[in-house]
Design an enzyme around this catalytic site. Structure first.
Site, short mmCIF file in Angstrom:
data_model
loop_
_atom_site.label_atom_id
_atom_site.label_comp_id
_atom_site.label_asym_id
_atom_site.label_seq_id
_atom_site.Cartn_x
_atom_site.Cartn_y
_atom_site.Cartn_z
N ASN A 75 50.35 40.12 35.70
CA ASN A 75 50.19 40.05 37.10
C ASN A 75 51.39 39.52 37.82
O ASN A 75 51.51 39.54 38.86
CB ASN A 75 48.68 39.19 37.46
CG ASN A 75 47.49 40.10 37.23
OD1 ASN A 75 46.60 39.56 37.13
ND2 ASN A 75 47.45 41.43 37.32
N ASP A 134 37.78 43.16 38.03
CA ASP A 134 38.56 44.29 38.60
C ASP A 134 38.21 44.72 39.96
O ASP A 134 36.87 44.77 40.16
CB ASP A 134 38.64 45.40 37.36
CG ASP A 134 40.16 46.30 37.70
OD1 ASP A 134 40.72 45.85 38.76
OD2 ASP A 134 40.03 47.12 36.99
C1 FPP Z 1 41.81 42.57 40.04
O1 FPP Z 1 41.75 43.40 41.11
C2 FPP Z 1 41.63 41.06 40.30
C3 FPP Z 1 42.55 40.13 39.92
C4 FPP Z 1 44.12 40.31 39.87
C5 FPP Z 1 42.10 38.80 39.25
C6 FPP Z 1 40.73 38.21 39.92
C7 FPP Z 1 41.27 37.42 41.12
C8 FPP Z 1 40.09 37.03 42.01
C9 FPP Z 1 38.77 37.31 42.16
C10 FPP Z 1 40.59 36.13 43.12
C11 FPP Z 1 41.58 34.79 42.96
C12 FPP Z 1 40.93 33.99 41.79
C13 FPP Z 1 40.80 32.77 41.93
C14 FPP Z 1 40.34 31.95 40.69
C15 FPP Z 1 41.38 32.12 43.12
P1 FPP Z 1 42.93 44.08 41.42
O2 FPP Z 1 43.80 43.65 42.41
O3 FPP Z 1 43.59 44.65 40.21
O4 FPP Z 1 42.04 45.47 41.94
P2 FPP Z 1 42.57 47.00 41.92
O5 FPP Z 1 42.58 47.32 40.19
O6 FPP Z 1 41.48 47.82 42.71
O7 FPP Z 1 43.70 47.17 42.58
#
Ligand code: FPP
Length: 244
Positions: free
Chosen positions: A67, A19
């Site tokens: 998501n 996250d």
């Molecule tokens: C959370 O950060 C992250 C995700 C939605 C999933 C993780 C995705 C990756 C690490 C990159 C893509 C993965 C692959 C396998 C290509 P957030 O966007 O929720 O962060 P925030 O809470 O700070 O907004």
């Protein structure tokens, strides 16, 4: 004094809620996609470190069922990133003996991506050193409901005695069938939530939460989490005296 890893107490299965990509990007005045791109570098670092430490299963929560409701542009970019990741990393996974499995509602993805999931697993499945579970369109509740539906379907064909439905039997119907439940759950960026991740499977996992945002979480941070795990006493409902 620098602590060293106890090689006799390595968690067999580590699950990670990655996250903070969005917050990382915002802090740096980049767009959110840049945060996800940087997050892929952390995935690379953590996969390599986990493999080197002798961890047998690494489950990464890369995209939840929820998501899909993010802005269309962000979802599209994540799908592109996913495709690029699978295409680029497969040769290294193969070389490093890592089997890549995609778990979750694969039916939610495009035909192209589903074929790529299949191809990636076929090409890597002899990798005996570590299983990398990429949890995609994953939801813990959906996993449980899916297991219930599968069991009901099986029971219509060939009646199941309710007493046969043990915890092991149920686990064998989840997406994670065949692998041990996580010993450790790591969550980055400070939130104290499970966020619909492996709800059944996390029953007895140790939980480690760090404020570090996922794109900043690299080898040393992962090692720090393992060192913290090694200070825990796992009691599974017993008393400390019983465990000792
Ligand atoms: C959370 O950060 C992250 C995700 C939605 C999933 C993780 C995705 C990756 C690490 C990159 C893509 C993965 C692959 C396998 C290509 P957030 O966007 O929720 O962060 P925030 O809470 O700070 O907004």
């Amino acid at each position: 004094m620098k602590k060293t890893i106890d090689t006799n107490n390595i968690p067999e299965h580590v699950a990670v809620i990655m996250d903070g990509n969005g917050r990382w990007a915002k802090k740096k005045l980049f767009n959110r996609i840049r945060g996800h791109q940087e997050g892929v570098k952390s995935i690379r670092s953590v996969v390599e470190t986990a493999r080197d430490l002798g961890i047998k299963v690494l489950s990464l929560y890369a995209f939840s069922k929820e998501n899909w409701n993010r802005p269309k542009r962000e979802v599209e970019s994540l799908m592109k990133l996913l495709k690029k990741y699978l295409v680029n990393e497969t040769p290294d996974m193969k070389k490093n003996n890592i089997e890549v499995r995609v778990i979750g509602a694969k039916e939610d993805f495009s035909d192209e991506l589903r074929e790529l999931f299949e191809k990636t697993n076929l090409e890597t499945k002899d990798g005996a050193k570590m299983i990398l579970n990429l949890c995609l369109s994953y939801s813990g509740r959906f996993d449980i409901l899916n297991a219930v539906k599968t069991i009901l379907r099986e029971s219509n064909n060939n009646r199941i005695d309710p007493d046969e439905i043990t915890e092991q039997f149920f686990s064998d119907h989840l997406y994670t069938r065949g692998v041990k439940d996580p010993d450790l759950l790591i969550r980055t960026s400070g939130e104290m939530r499970i966020s619909n991740f492996l709800l059944w499977q996390l029953a007895y996992s140790e939980i480690y939460v760090t404020k570090t945002l996922w794109p900043d979480f690299r080898k040393d941070d992962f090692i720090e989490a393992i060192l913290d795990y090694q200070t825990r006493e796992r009691r599974y409902g017993l008393t400390s005296e019983q465990v000792q």
